[in-house]
Design a protein around this motif. Structure first.
Motif, PDB file in Angstrom:
ATOM      1  N   HIS A 169     -35.653   1.210   6.684  1.00 35.67           N
ATOM      2  CA  HIS A 169     -34.655   0.205   7.025  1.00 35.67           C
ATOM      3  C   HIS A 169     -35.251  -0.833   7.971  1.00 35.67           C
ATOM      4  CE1 HIS A 169     -30.785  -1.549   7.949  1.00 35.67           C
ATOM      5  NE2 HIS A 169     -31.080  -1.441   9.228  1.00 35.67           N
ATOM      6  N   TYR A 170     -34.999  -2.094   7.683  1.00 37.84           N
ATOM      7  CA  TYR A 170     -35.491  -3.185   8.517  1.00 37.84           C
ATOM      8  C   TYR A 170     -34.306  -3.986   9.027  1.00 37.84           C
ATOM      9  CZ  TYR A 170     -39.814  -1.925   6.262  1.00 37.84           C
ATOM     10  OH  TYR A 170     -40.889  -1.226   5.807  1.00 37.84           O
ATOM     11  N   THR A 171     -34.380  -4.411  10.295  1.00 39.38           N
ATOM     12  CA  THR A 171     -33.312  -5.200  10.889  1.00 39.38           C
ATOM     13  C   THR A 171     -33.765  -6.646  10.986  1.00 39.38           C
ATOM     14  OG1 THR A 171     -32.586  -3.291  12.169  1.00 39.38           O
ATOM     15  CG2 THR A 171     -31.806  -5.457  12.887  1.00 39.38           C
ATOM     16  N   ALA A 215     -41.425  -7.809  10.950  1.00 40.55           N
ATOM     17  CA  ALA A 215     -40.310  -6.918  10.601  1.00 40.55           C
ATOM     18  C   ALA A 215     -40.727  -5.454  10.678  1.00 40.55           C
ATOM     19  CB  ALA A 215     -39.784  -7.243   9.204  1.00 40.55           C
ATOM     20  N   LYS A 235     -34.465 -14.080   4.008  1.00 42.03           N
ATOM     21  CA  LYS A 235     -34.249 -12.707   4.476  1.00 42.03           C
ATOM     22  C   LYS A 235     -34.342 -11.721   3.319  1.00 42.03           C
ATOM     23  CE  LYS A 235     -30.709  -9.713   6.484  1.00 42.03           C
ATOM     24  NZ  LYS A 235     -29.359  -9.653   7.080  1.00 42.03           N
ATOM     25  N   GLN A 236     -33.669 -12.024   2.211  1.00 41.26           N
ATOM     26  CA  GLN A 236     -33.698 -11.128   1.056  1.00 41.26           C
ATOM     27  C   GLN A 236     -35.107 -11.034   0.465  1.00 41.26           C
ATOM     28  OE1 GLN A 236     -31.356  -9.006   0.224  1.00 41.26           O
ATOM     29  NE2 GLN A 236     -30.271  -9.833   1.976  1.00 41.26           N
ATOM     30  N   ILE A 289     -37.105  -8.690   2.753  1.00 38.00           N
ATOM     31  CA  ILE A 289     -36.668  -7.304   2.535  1.00 38.00           C
ATOM     32  C   ILE A 289     -37.180  -6.780   1.197  1.00 38.00           C
ATOM     33  CG2 ILE A 289     -34.626  -5.862   2.105  1.00 38.00           C
ATOM     34  CD1 ILE A 289     -33.205  -7.541   4.286  1.00 38.00           C
ATOM     35  N   LYS A 290     -37.102  -7.604   0.165  1.00 33.85           N
ATOM     36  CA  LYS A 290     -37.586  -7.206  -1.163  1.00 33.85           C
ATOM     37  C   LYS A 290     -39.095  -6.959  -1.137  1.00 33.85           C
ATOM     38  CE  LYS A 290     -37.835  -8.835  -5.928  1.00 33.85           C
ATOM     39  NZ  LYS A 290     -37.541  -9.950  -6.845  1.00 33.85           N
TER      40      LYS A 290
END
Length: 147
Positions: A2-4, A90, A113-114, A117-118
């Motif tokens: 999980h990344y914030t 991240a 951001k997406q 995360i991807k």
């Protein structure tokens, strides 16, 4: 894993005390009315921002918000190295992406951001221990045989 990753305005962030999050201004253009000496711990990394041509097309109304998002996603997919600095930050902990736009949650930052995360998820999947990250090296065996 999980990344914030949070989104915020640069004008708000410069007035907040530094926290444990890595704070990164990602706009391609420098924000109006902001001097660089006010940044403090905030970094400016604009490599992953939309290209000037894409920004101009969007702001002139030549493309719709949906077209802008799609073309920006394609830009990031064609240049995955532009995400590396953000991915490193991240992985170290919280990441706060900053912009000068009025509402970061309706800006290009949501796409960025997406994409980060991807890219992190894909990298995690490739290096989860089920696949070798590099070919096996037998160089030490060759040296032993030569002796």
């Amino acid at each position: 894993m999980h990344y914030t990753i949070t989104l915020s305005r640069i004008y708000d962030a410069i007035h907040e005390p530094a926290n444990k999050a890595a704070r990164v201004l990602t706009d391609r253009l420098w924000p109006r009315g902001l001097s660089k000496d006010k940044l403090g711990d905030i970094q400016w990394l604009h490599d992953a921002s939309p290209t000037p041509e894409l920004r101009k097309d969007f702001h002139s109304g030549a493309i719709s918000p949906e077209q802008f998002q799609r073309r920006y996603q394609e830009q990031l997919e064609h240049d995955p190295d532009s995400l590396l600095s953000l991915m490193r930050l991240a992985r170290k902990g919280e990441l706060q992406l900053l912009t000068a736009t009025r509402d970061p949650h309706t800006s290009y930052l949501t796409v960025l951001k997406q994409a980060v995360i991807k890219a992190l998820a894909e990298e995690d999947r490739l290096h989860d221990g089920n696949e070798p990250s590099s070919p096996v090296c037998y160089a030490h065996l060759v040296k032993d045989e030569e002796k």
